[in-house]
Scaffold this motif. Structure first.
Motif, PDB file in Angstrom:
ATOM      1  N   GLY A 148       0.809  -1.218   0.000  1.00 42.59           N
ATOM      2  CA  GLY A 148       0.000   0.000   0.000  1.00 42.59           C
ATOM      3  C   GLY A 148       0.840   1.264   0.000  1.00 42.59           C
ATOM      4  O   GLY A 148       0.313   2.361  -0.196  1.00 42.59           O
ATOM      5  N   THR A 149       2.135   1.110   0.212  1.00 45.60           N
ATOM      6  CA  THR A 149       3.058   2.244   0.254  1.00 45.60           C
ATOM      7  C   THR A 149       3.114   2.997  -1.083  1.00 45.60           C
ATOM      8  O   THR A 149       3.546   4.150  -1.118  1.00 45.60           O
ATOM      9  N   THR A 150       2.656   2.348  -2.147  1.00 43.10           N
ATOM     10  CA  THR A 150       2.714   2.956  -3.489  1.00 43.10           C
ATOM     11  C   THR A 150       1.991   4.304  -3.533  1.00 43.10           C
ATOM     12  O   THR A 150       2.512   5.264  -4.093  1.00 43.10           O
ATOM     13  N   THR A 151       0.810   4.369  -2.929  1.00 40.45           N
ATOM     14  CA  THR A 151       0.073   5.641  -2.989  1.00 40.45           C
ATOM     15  C   THR A 151       0.708   6.692  -2.066  1.00 40.45           C
ATOM     16  O   THR A 151       0.594   7.882  -2.321  1.00 40.45           O
ATOM     17  N   TYR A 152       1.410   6.246  -1.015  1.00 42.51           N
ATOM     18  CA  TYR A 152       2.074   7.213  -0.133  1.00 42.51           C
ATOM     19  C   TYR A 152       3.251   7.869  -0.870  1.00 42.51           C
ATOM     20  O   TYR A 152       3.543   9.032  -0.674  1.00 42.51           O
ATOM     21  N   MET A 153       3.935   7.061  -1.671  1.00 37.79           N
ATOM     22  CA  MET A 153       5.195   7.509  -2.259  1.00 37.79           C
ATOM     23  C   MET A 153       5.117   7.612  -3.784  1.00 37.79           C
ATOM     24  O   MET A 153       6.121   7.468  -4.487  1.00 37.79           O
ATOM     25  N   ALA A 154       3.914   7.890  -4.282  1.00 32.69           N
ATOM     26  CA  ALA A 154       3.687   7.871  -5.736  1.00 32.69           C
ATOM     27  C   ALA A 154       4.653   8.802  -6.487  1.00 32.69           C
ATOM     28  O   ALA A 154       5.172   8.428  -7.553  1.00 32.69           O
ATOM     29  N   GLY A 155       4.915   9.984  -5.932  1.00 29.19           N
ATOM     30  CA  GLY A 155       5.776  10.966  -6.613  1.00 29.19           C
ATOM     31  C   GLY A 155       7.157  10.404  -6.891  1.00 29.19           C
ATOM     32  O   GLY A 155       7.700  10.516  -7.996  1.00 29.19           O
ATOM     33  N   LYS A 156       7.741   9.783  -5.866  1.00 33.61           N
ATOM     34  CA  LYS A 156       9.104   9.231  -5.994  1.00 33.61           C
ATOM     35  C   LYS A 156       9.109   8.031  -6.959  1.00 33.61           C
ATOM     36  O   LYS A 156      10.034   7.861  -7.764  1.00 33.61           O
ATOM     37  N   ILE A 157       8.059   7.221  -6.886  1.00 32.91           N
ATOM     38  CA  ILE A 157       7.977   6.042  -7.774  1.00 32.91           C
ATOM     39  C   ILE A 157       7.865   6.493  -9.238  1.00 32.91           C
ATOM     40  O   ILE A 157       8.462   5.896 -10.137  1.00 32.91           O
ATOM     41  N   ILE A 158       7.150   7.587  -9.461  1.00 34.05           N
ATOM     42  CA  ILE A 158       7.017   8.159 -10.814  1.00 34.05           C
ATOM     43  C   ILE A 158       8.407   8.496 -11.368  1.00 34.05           C
ATOM     44  O   ILE A 158       8.732   8.178 -12.506  1.00 34.05           O
ATOM     45  N   GLU A 159       9.249   9.130 -10.503  1.00 32.19           N
ATOM     46  CA  GLU A 159      10.622   9.486 -10.923  1.00 32.19           C
ATOM     47  C   GLU A 159      11.431   8.238 -11.240  1.00 32.19           C
ATOM     48  O   GLU A 159      12.070   8.137 -12.276  1.00 32.19           O
ATOM     49  N   SER A 250      -2.542  12.250   1.804  1.00 33.89           N
ATOM     50  CA  SER A 250      -3.616  12.743   0.927  1.00 33.89           C
ATOM     51  C   SER A 250      -3.090  13.940   0.144  1.00 33.89           C
ATOM     52  O   SER A 250      -3.304  14.049  -1.070  1.00 33.89           O
ATOM     53  N   LYS A 251      -2.391  14.855   0.875  1.00 38.30           N
ATOM     54  CA  LYS A 251      -1.876  16.060   0.210  1.00 38.30           C
ATOM     55  C   LYS A 251      -0.899  15.685  -0.887  1.00 38.30           C
ATOM     56  O   LYS A 251      -0.971  16.208  -1.995  1.00 38.30           O
ATOM     57  N   SER A 252       0.025  14.763  -0.567  1.00 36.44           N
ATOM     58  CA  SER A 252       1.036  14.440  -1.581  1.00 36.44           C
ATOM     59  C   SER A 252       0.402  13.702  -2.767  1.00 36.44           C
ATOM     60  O   SER A 252       0.782  13.923  -3.908  1.00 36.44           O
ATOM     61  N   LEU A 253      -0.615  12.887  -2.509  1.00 34.11           N
ATOM     62  CA  LEU A 253      -1.263  12.174  -3.621  1.00 34.11           C
ATOM     63  C   LEU A 253      -2.029  13.164  -4.516  1.00 34.11           C
ATOM     64  O   LEU A 253      -1.969  13.072  -5.750  1.00 34.11           O
ATOM     65  N   LEU A 254      -2.680  14.157  -3.880  1.00 31.94           N
ATOM     66  CA  LEU A 254      -3.402  15.159  -4.686  1.00 31.94           C
ATOM     67  C   LEU A 254      -2.424  15.970  -5.543  1.00 31.94           C
ATOM     68  O   LEU A 254      -2.717  16.299  -6.695  1.00 31.94           O
ATOM     69  N   GLU A 255      -1.238  16.259  -4.967  1.00 30.33           N
ATOM     70  CA  GLU A 255      -0.213  16.978  -5.753  1.00 30.33           C
ATOM     71  C   GLU A 255       0.227  16.135  -6.943  1.00 30.33           C
ATOM     72  O   GLU A 255       0.402  16.635  -8.050  1.00 30.33           O
ATOM     73  N   VAL A 256       0.393  14.830  -6.706  1.00 27.76           N
ATOM     74  CA  VAL A 256       0.796  13.920  -7.790  1.00 27.76           C
ATOM     75  C   VAL A 256      -0.275  13.906  -8.889  1.00 27.76           C
ATOM     76  O   VAL A 256       0.031  13.985 -10.071  1.00 27.76           O
ATOM     77  N   LEU A 257      -1.539  13.842  -8.481  1.00 34.50           N
ATOM     78  CA  LEU A 257      -2.627  13.811  -9.473  1.00 34.50           C
ATOM     79  C   LEU A 257      -2.611  15.086 -10.321  1.00 34.50           C
ATOM     80  O   LEU A 257      -2.817  15.038 -11.537  1.00 34.50           O
ATOM     81  N   SER A 258      -2.350  16.238  -9.672  1.00 36.34           N
ATOM     82  CA  SER A 258      -2.258  17.498 -10.416  1.00 36.34           C
ATOM     83  C   SER A 258      -1.096  17.446 -11.399  1.00 36.34           C
ATOM     84  O   SER A 258      -1.256  17.754 -12.573  1.00 36.34           O
ATOM     85  N   LYS A 259       0.059  17.053 -10.873  1.00 31.96           N
ATOM     86  CA  LYS A 259       1.281  17.037 -11.692  1.00 31.96           C
ATOM     87  C   LYS A 259       1.144  16.081 -12.880  1.00 31.96           C
ATOM     88  O   LYS A 259       1.654  16.340 -13.962  1.00 31.96           O
TER      89      LYS A 259
END
Ligand SMILES: Cc1cc2nc3c(=O)[nH]c(=O)nc-3n(C[C@H](O)[C@H](O)[C@H](O)COP(=O)(O)O)c2cc1C
Length: 266
Positions: A148-159, A250-259
């Protein structure tokens, strides 16, 4: 045996195999080092991609990681859970409108998928394919564990995985031959989760009754003690899934969705 009987028995036998696989599911967190032969992995992925998908758009991509170096990079994103480096295969399931949007644009069609609904649609497709892959894998004698850590760290995984615009990692699954066979975990009784015809609100005594067996289990009693809590529910609210963490992620996931281009609407 007549053909109809044969068909019935064949169907029943297959059905039984499938439910056996489902009823024997347990998350596997220790794996043998044996690699998964490519034809087996491909077969599992092929079976997984037969999952239902919105409008048959297949709004997902699956990133297969087998190289030690990439697993090493991914490991901190999963809070260094041992399975990431130990399992021969790590699968990152991503909601993906990138491929579909490219196809639309190349075919003189203007996509309108830069919004939250489209993200959610793609996320649903992604989870359906992930679960089908998991069941196919377990049917083939492999073990799986979701991360479940994927959604917590989505930004870094994207990189790390070079995920482009319109792609968001949704969940990760570690895959390999089991090196443990833990006890089945508990589930609430069926009556706790199934409502006949309409939703029936839970009374206080329903809640007491439905959670009683779980709360009395020795493993959970030990869990409560270990965390110095009064109730099992407090282990969830105060230790495992805390409000402040939920807000932060939640904040970091919403930022990822925007980005990633999924929040371009008022
Ligand atoms: C979306 C999701 C995320 C999960 N994340 C983790 C995780 O990060 N680490 C882990 O060890 N297990 C993880 N799990 C596995 C659950 O802990 C496990 O499914 C649950 O305790 C029930 O146990 P069982 O799968 O053995 O029946 C996850 C499961 C799901 C569905």
């Amino acid at each position: 045996m007549g053909i109809i009987n044969f068909k019935y028995h064949y169907f029943y036998a297959k059905f039984k195999d499938m439910t056996d696989t489902l009823l024997n599911h347990r998350s596997i967190r220790k794996y043998k080092s044996d690699p998964i032969p490519n034809p087996i992995l491909d077969y599992i992925l092929e079976a997984g991609t037969r999952a239902s998908t919105t409008g048959n758009m297949q709004l997902y991509s699956i990133v297969v990681t087998t190289e030690e170096a990439v697993k090493e990079e991914l490991s901190p994103c999963h809070f260094n859970q041992g399975m990431v480096k130990e399992a021969p295969v790590v699968l990152t399931f991503c909601a993906d409108f990138n491929r579909f949007n490219s196809w639309c644009r190349q075919r003189k069609a203007e996509p309108g998928y830069d919004n939250f609904l489209s993200f959610f649609t793609a996320a649903i497709d992604t989870l359906l394919v992930a679960q089908n892959v998991c069941v196919a894998a377990e049917d083939a004698g492999l073990g799986i564990c979701y991360l479940g850590t994927t959604t917590y760290m989505a930004g870094k995984i994207i990189e790390i995985l070079d995920l482009p615009l319109d792609v968001v990692p949704i969940t990760t699954v570690t895959l390999g031959y089991p090196d443990e066979w833990p006890e089945l975990t508990d589930r609430l009784p069926l009556e706790a989760v199934v409502h006949r015809e309409k939703y029936r609100a839970y009374t206080e005594s329903d809640i007491d009754r439905l959670y009683k067996e779980k709360e009395l289990m020795a493993s959970y009693q030990a869990f409560i003690k270990e965390h110095d809590k009064e109730t099992l529910a407090q282990v969830f609210t105060d230790v495992r899934y805390k409000k402040e963490d939920n807000i932060l992620f939640s904040k970091s996931l919403l930022e990822v969705l925007s980005k990633q281009g999924f929040m371009n609407h008022p």
